[in-house]
Design a protein around this motif. Structure first.
Motif, mmCIF file in Angstrom:
data_model
loop_
_atom_site.group_PDB
_atom_site.id
_atom_site.type_symbol
_atom_site.label_atom_id
_atom_site.label_comp_id
_atom_site.label_asym_id
_atom_site.label_seq_id
_atom_site.Cartn_x
_atom_site.Cartn_y
_atom_site.Cartn_z
ATOM 1 N N ILE A 8 33.041 45.569 43.786
ATOM 2 C CA ILE A 8 33.042 44.214 44.357
ATOM 3 C C ILE A 8 32.434 43.227 43.364
ATOM 4 C CG2 ILE A 8 32.108 42.747 46.195
ATOM 5 C CD1 ILE A 8 32.322 45.202 48.053
ATOM 6 N N GLU A 9 31.324 43.620 42.749
ATOM 7 C CA GLU A 9 30.682 42.757 41.752
ATOM 8 C C GLU A 9 31.602 42.545 40.548
ATOM 9 O OE1 GLU A 9 26.824 42.784 38.721
ATOM 10 O OE2 GLU A 9 26.993 44.273 40.335
ATOM 11 N N GLU A 10 32.238 43.609 40.077
ATOM 12 C CA GLU A 10 33.137 43.511 38.921
ATOM 13 C C GLU A 10 34.359 42.661 39.254
ATOM 14 O OE1 GLU A 10 32.813 45.623 35.604
ATOM 15 O OE2 GLU A 10 30.955 44.811 36.425
ATOM 16 N N ALA A 11 34.890 42.843 40.456
ATOM 17 C CA ALA A 11 36.053 42.051 40.869
ATOM 18 C C ALA A 11 35.701 40.579 40.960
ATOM 19 C CB ALA A 11 36.582 42.549 42.223
ATOM 20 N N THR A 12 34.479 40.284 41.397
ATOM 21 C CA THR A 12 34.031 38.889 41.472
ATOM 22 C C THR A 12 33.866 38.296 40.074
ATOM 23 O OG1 THR A 12 32.873 39.371 43.547
ATOM 24 C CG2 THR A 12 32.236 37.375 42.373
ATOM 25 N N THR A 13 33.409 39.112 39.148
ATOM 26 C CA THR A 13 33.170 38.638 37.783
ATOM 27 C C THR A 13 34.472 38.401 37.018
ATOM 28 O OG1 THR A 13 31.056 39.815 37.676
ATOM 29 C CG2 THR A 13 32.075 39.178 35.576
ATOM 30 N N TYR A 14 35.379 39.372 37.094
ATOM 31 C CA TYR A 14 36.580 39.329 36.252
ATOM 32 C C TYR A 14 37.837 38.848 36.971
ATOM 33 C CZ TYR A 14 33.850 42.021 32.881
ATOM 34 O OH TYR A 14 32.891 42.440 32.003
ATOM 35 N N VAL A 18 36.414 52.208 39.017
ATOM 36 C CA VAL A 18 35.374 51.251 38.624
ATOM 37 C C VAL A 18 34.025 51.699 39.170
ATOM 38 C CG1 VAL A 18 34.587 48.853 38.820
ATOM 39 C CG2 VAL A 18 37.021 49.348 38.511
ATOM 40 N N GLY A 19 34.070 52.291 40.362
ATOM 41 C CA GLY A 19 32.856 52.712 41.043
ATOM 42 C C GLY A 19 32.681 51.935 42.321
ATOM 43 N N PRO A 20 32.699 52.602 43.486
ATOM 44 C CA PRO A 20 32.575 51.881 44.756
ATOM 45 C C PRO A 20 31.334 51.002 44.826
ATOM 46 C CG PRO A 20 33.176 54.174 45.141
ATOM 47 C CD PRO A 20 32.848 54.053 43.675
ATOM 48 N N PRO A 31 41.433 38.660 38.398
ATOM 49 C CA PRO A 31 42.665 39.366 38.018
ATOM 50 C C PRO A 31 42.581 40.069 36.663
ATOM 51 C CG PRO A 31 43.144 37.168 38.845
ATOM 52 C CD PRO A 31 41.661 37.241 38.673
ATOM 53 N N ASP A 32 41.553 39.753 35.856
ATOM 54 C CA ASP A 32 41.406 40.426 34.559
ATOM 55 C C ASP A 32 40.706 41.774 34.682
ATOM 56 O OD1 ASP A 32 42.660 38.528 33.016
ATOM 57 O OD2 ASP A 32 40.833 37.373 32.655
ATOM 58 N N LEU A 33 40.202 42.104 35.875
ATOM 59 C CA LEU A 33 39.436 43.331 36.040
ATOM 60 C C LEU A 33 40.201 44.553 35.536
ATOM 61 C CD1 LEU A 33 37.110 45.066 37.110
ATOM 62 C CD2 LEU A 33 38.212 45.011 39.368
ATOM 63 N N VAL A 34 41.444 44.705 35.977
ATOM 64 C CA VAL A 34 42.237 45.879 35.605
ATOM 65 C C VAL A 34 42.423 45.949 34.095
ATOM 66 C CG1 VAL A 34 44.513 46.957 35.776
ATOM 67 C CG2 VAL A 34 43.411 46.029 37.820
ATOM 68 N N PHE A 35 42.718 44.822 33.472
ATOM 69 C CA PHE A 35 42.994 44.817 32.040
ATOM 70 C C PHE A 35 41.718 45.043 31.225
ATOM 71 C CE2 PHE A 35 46.152 42.035 34.105
ATOM 72 C CZ PHE A 35 47.277 42.810 33.866
ATOM 73 N N VAL A 36 40.594 44.477 31.670
ATOM 74 C CA VAL A 36 39.316 44.707 31.000
ATOM 75 C C VAL A 36 38.923 46.174 31.114
ATOM 76 C CG1 VAL A 36 36.836 44.203 31.084
ATOM 77 C CG2 VAL A 36 38.498 42.344 31.304
ATOM 78 N N TRP A 37 39.069 46.706 32.316
ATOM 79 C CA TRP A 37 38.728 48.118 32.552
ATOM 80 C C TRP A 37 39.618 49.033 31.723
ATOM 81 C CZ3 TRP A 37 41.126 52.488 34.513
ATOM 82 C CH2 TRP A 37 40.293 53.524 34.932
#
Length: 497
Positions: free
Chosen positions: A275-281, A269-271, A283-289
């Motif tokens: 953190i920002e992406e994890a806050t936004t998405y 995702v990019g260090p 548990p969906d972060l992995v699937f969106v990515w």
């Protein structure tokens, strides 16, 4: 002062004619899969790791898994040694009774039963939501979460009353598939690193800082169930070797694998923005990515995320059923719970666990009708409330078990070194006690405002009240049924020196 009872050495399948589970069902590999299934690798990648990043605001999640792995490996030194000497389907009960006395053992067993129940039943909230969302995404049908949850309930209920090696085979297949997907996601992450492959997330300054407590409190959930290997000691082919070996392997694999996966996801995702992406998405972060890079892999991961929850549900169901069995056999609860089937499964305990699950899920289903939380209702209530309280209960039990192991080890005259007898159980007990305190201190963050403020006190309070109430019940049992109380430790299937 803890009481101590002289034990009868037992080497057969039976203790004074007491009911016994079928021996020889599980190999080391089967037991490792059962242990790891409880931690649900894909669930940790999709849910646990992004949550740790977003809530802590730190990149140090990989080091949190390593640190907890070290603590639990030290715990496993004494735990494995004790499991090779005492085989019983109520591991916490057996070990704490042996180390600290019957009253404490009874309290531990009942608290373990409640904690495993809460963990297993809470998982139906996440499973129902995830399965319903998957069906909706593929077919457009709007399936209520509790209908999807009922499908999982039927699968778990049927497998729960069958022989354990059938459950082990199902779990084994699901866990292998989970590992393959997590490895694929990690490989894809490292291949698409937008900021390059760096050591961010592995540096001490992202771990030894103000958010360390949150990291440890959230990351310990990935290891929940690692202790369950000893619960199956009566059903293994070679309990003296199988349980310690499986516990070491499982803890090592979980710690290294999750640390690597967390680092790889942050890299992918990019260090600078994970953190920002994890806050936004969340548990969906992995699937969106994944969907942006490999839609096919995203679909596969979605399916296996649902099946990973089935594996975890089954693992915790089996653990709870065996605690029902062990307590029933000991006479702590009605002996009807000690009934097992012709296939050696703890049928009465399994059916009871299924009935409790159905009842609690039904209550939440009714309570959630028209809720303002919408589709996320089962995740923010049933799942979040029960599993976090259960995590506190299990970590607290691990701490007490570590103390019991320390006391028990001091009595043994088998030539074990000071590290095995004293250092490992002492350090692990201190480490686990710290984690238990951190969970309590951060419980408001763990339930993330999902419910009224009093839940911050009530949910951990249920665990504490259960422990205290069970201590009282142990004393009542000692007074009104002294013969049963005195015979409790005859149910510890102990290998001779």
């Amino acid at each position: 002062m803890a009481e101590h009872t002289t034990h009868r050495s037992i080497t057969g399948d039976d203790t004074a004619g007491a009911p016994a589970l079928r021996r020889g069902r599980l190999s080391t590999a089967s037991l490792v899969f059962i242990i790891i299934a409880a931690s649900a690798p894909l669930t940790v990648l999709a849910g646990g790791i992004p949550t740790a990043f977003s809530v802590s605001g730190l990149l140090g999640a990989p080091l949190a898994y390593v640190a907890l792995g070290v603590i639990l490996v030290l715990f496993a030194v004494g735990y494995g040694r004790m499991s090779s000497r005492i085989q019983n389907s109520g591991a916490f009960y057996a070990y704490i009774s042996e180390g600290l006395g019957n009253r404490q053992g009874i309290a531990a067993a009942i608290l373990a039963l409640v904690s495993y129940n809460m963990m297993q039943i809470g998982l139906y909230g996440m499973f129902g939501f995830s399965a319903a969302a998957a069906v909706s995404g593929w077919t457009g049908l709007d399936v209520p979460w509790w209908v999807a949850g009922a499908t999982g309930w039927v699968i778990v209920a049927v497998l729960g009353v069958n022989k354990i090696d059938l459950s082990a085979k199902v779990i084994g297949v699901l866990v292998v598939l989970e590992f393959l997907v997590v490895i694929a996601v990690s490989g894809l992450s490292l291949g698409h690193a937008p900021e390059g492959i760096t050591a961010q997330g592995l540096l001490p300054d992202q771990f030894f800082t103000a958010g360390i407590g949150v990291l440890l409190a959230f990351s310990i959930a990935a290891f929940m169930g690692f202790e369950s290997g000893a619960i199956y000691s009566e059903e293994t082919r070679d309990p003296e070797r199988t349980v310690p070996r499986a516990t070491y392997i499982a803890v090592g694999v979980i710690a290294v694998f999750y640390a690597f996966s967390a680092w790889a996801l942050a890299t992918g995702v990019g260090p600078g923005k994970v953190i920002e992406e994890a806050t936004t998405y969340g548990p969906d972060l992995v699937f969106v990515w994944l969907a942006e890079r490999s839609p096919v892999l995203s679909d596969i991961a979605t399916v296996l995320f649902v099946t990973s929850l089935i594996a975890a549900l089954l693992a915790f169901h089996n653990a709870a059923a065996r605690y029902f069995f062990s307590l029933g056999r000991a006479g702590v609860i009605p002996r009807v719970f000690a009934r097992s089937g012709t296939n050696g499964a703890p049928v009465a305990g399994s059916l009871t666990q299924s009935a409790l699950s159905l009842l609690v899920v039904a209550v939440f289903a009714v309570a959630g009708l028209g809720s303002d939380l919408g589709d996320l209702y089962p995740v923010l209530t049933l799942f979040t409330w029960l599993t976090n309280a259960a995590a506190f209960g299990l970590v607290f039990l691990l701490t007490v078990t570590g103390v019991a192991i320390l006391v028990w080890s001091s009595r043994q005259k088998d030539g074990a070194g000071v590290f095995t007898r004293v250092v490992a159980p002492l350090v692990s007990s201190i480490g686990l006690a710290v984690v238990a305190v951190l969970i309590l201190a951060n419980f408001d963050l763990m339930i993330d405002g999902a419910g009224p403020e009093w839940l911050v006190y009530v949910m951990p309070g249920v665990i504490i009240a259960t422990g205290l109430g069970s201590l009282v019940w142990g004393e009542v049992l000692r007074r009104i049924r002294p013969a049963t109380y005195a015979a409790l430790q005859d149910n510890l299937d102990q290998v001779p020196d």
